[in-house]
Design a protein around this motif. Structure first.
Motif, PDB file in Angstrom:
ATOM      1  N   SER A  65      -2.818   7.299  12.190  1.00 36.98           N
ATOM      2  CA  SER A  65      -3.462   8.474  12.791  1.00 36.98           C
ATOM      3  C   SER A  65      -4.888   8.177  13.244  1.00 36.98           C
ATOM      4  O   SER A  65      -5.481   8.974  13.966  1.00 36.98           O
ATOM      5  N   GLY A  66      -5.446   7.066  12.803  1.00 39.51           N
ATOM      6  CA  GLY A  66      -6.811   6.721  13.166  1.00 39.51           C
ATOM      7  C   GLY A  66      -7.863   7.279  12.218  1.00 39.51           C
ATOM      8  O   GLY A  66      -9.058   7.087  12.428  1.00 39.51           O
ATOM      9  N   LYS A  67      -7.433   7.966  11.161  1.00 35.84           N
ATOM     10  CA  LYS A  67      -8.392   8.504  10.186  1.00 35.84           C
ATOM     11  C   LYS A  67      -8.991   7.386   9.336  1.00 35.84           C
ATOM     12  O   LYS A  67     -10.071   7.526   8.796  1.00 35.84           O
ATOM     13  N   TRP A 100      -9.644   3.117   9.512  1.00 36.19           N
ATOM     14  CA  TRP A 100      -9.709   1.982  10.431  1.00 36.19           C
ATOM     15  C   TRP A 100      -9.697   2.450  11.882  1.00 36.19           C
ATOM     16  O   TRP A 100      -9.355   1.691  12.775  1.00 36.19           O
ATOM     17  N   GLY A 101     -10.092   3.680  12.143  1.00 34.19           N
ATOM     18  CA  GLY A 101     -10.061   4.226  13.495  1.00 34.19           C
ATOM     19  C   GLY A 101     -10.972   3.503  14.474  1.00 34.19           C
ATOM     20  O   GLY A 101     -10.735   3.517  15.673  1.00 34.19           O
ATOM     21  N   TRP A 102     -12.016   2.898  13.982  1.00 29.55           N
ATOM     22  CA  TRP A 102     -12.966   2.165  14.816  1.00 29.55           C
ATOM     23  C   TRP A 102     -12.386   0.844  15.316  1.00 29.55           C
ATOM     24  O   TRP A 102     -12.891   0.270  16.272  1.00 29.55           O
ATOM     25  N   LEU A 103     -11.317   0.379  14.665  1.00 29.81           N
ATOM     26  CA  LEU A 103     -10.755  -0.930  14.987  1.00 29.81           C
ATOM     27  C   LEU A 103      -9.782  -0.833  16.159  1.00 29.81           C
ATOM     28  O   LEU A 103      -8.836  -0.052  16.132  1.00 29.81           O
ATOM     29  N   VAL A 129       0.857  -1.189   0.000  1.00 29.65           N
ATOM     30  CA  VAL A 129       0.000   0.000   0.000  1.00 29.65           C
ATOM     31  C   VAL A 129       0.894   1.240   0.000  1.00 29.65           C
ATOM     32  O   VAL A 129       2.113   1.135   0.078  1.00 29.65           O
ATOM     33  N   SER A 130       0.284   2.405  -0.057  1.00 28.30           N
ATOM     34  CA  SER A 130       1.059   3.650  -0.077  1.00 28.30           C
ATOM     35  C   SER A 130       1.448   4.096   1.336  1.00 28.30           C
ATOM     36  O   SER A 130       0.849   3.669   2.318  1.00 28.30           O
ATOM     37  N   LYS A 131       2.438   4.993   1.381  1.00 29.27           N
ATOM     38  CA  LYS A 131       2.820   5.589   2.666  1.00 29.27           C
ATOM     39  C   LYS A 131       1.641   6.358   3.253  1.00 29.27           C
ATOM     40  O   LYS A 131       1.454   6.368   4.467  1.00 29.27           O
ATOM     41  N   GLN A 132       0.850   6.996   2.399  1.00 27.32           N
ATOM     42  CA  GLN A 132      -0.330   7.744   2.853  1.00 27.32           C
ATOM     43  C   GLN A 132      -1.322   6.807   3.537  1.00 27.32           C
ATOM     44  O   GLN A 132      -1.910   7.159   4.560  1.00 27.32           O
ATOM     45  N   THR A 133      -1.505   5.614   2.996  1.00 32.91           N
ATOM     46  CA  THR A 133      -2.410   4.642   3.615  1.00 32.91           C
ATOM     47  C   THR A 133      -1.919   4.274   5.010  1.00 32.91           C
ATOM     48  O   THR A 133      -2.704   4.241   5.962  1.00 32.91           O
ATOM     49  N   ILE A 134      -0.623   4.031   5.145  1.00 31.94           N
ATOM     50  CA  ILE A 134      -0.060   3.705   6.458  1.00 31.94           C
ATOM     51  C   ILE A 134      -0.253   4.884   7.411  1.00 31.94           C
ATOM     52  O   ILE A 134      -0.640   4.713   8.566  1.00 31.94           O
TER      53      ILE A 134
END
Length: 65
Positions: free
Chosen positions: A52-54, A56-59, A42-47
């Motif tokens: 940051s929780g933006k 998958w923040g619910w997980l 994946v991209s660095k942005q995805t990581i």
């Protein structure tokens, strides 16, 4: 229409288990965003948005889908 998130979303690239592993694996100054991005395809942005929780923040540990 319900909001699809995580593995329920048709375009997901990561599993919940992988997201939790990414969060646990990140060590600033030792393991970079680029290292994790390469490892998971994946991209660095995805990581970055995962950490940051933006995204998958619910997980959280122990959360089931």
């Amino acid at each position: 229409m319900p909001l699809l998130q995580g593995e329920q979303h048709p375009h997901h690239k990561l599993t919940a288990e992988e997201v939790l592993t990414i969060r646990a694996s990140y060590i600033p100054g030792l393991i970079t965003l680029a290292d994790l991005a390469r490892c998971y395809g994946v991209s660095k942005q995805t990581i970055s948005v995962i950490l940051s929780g933006k995204s998958w923040g619910w997980l959280t540990e122990g959360t089931s889908q």
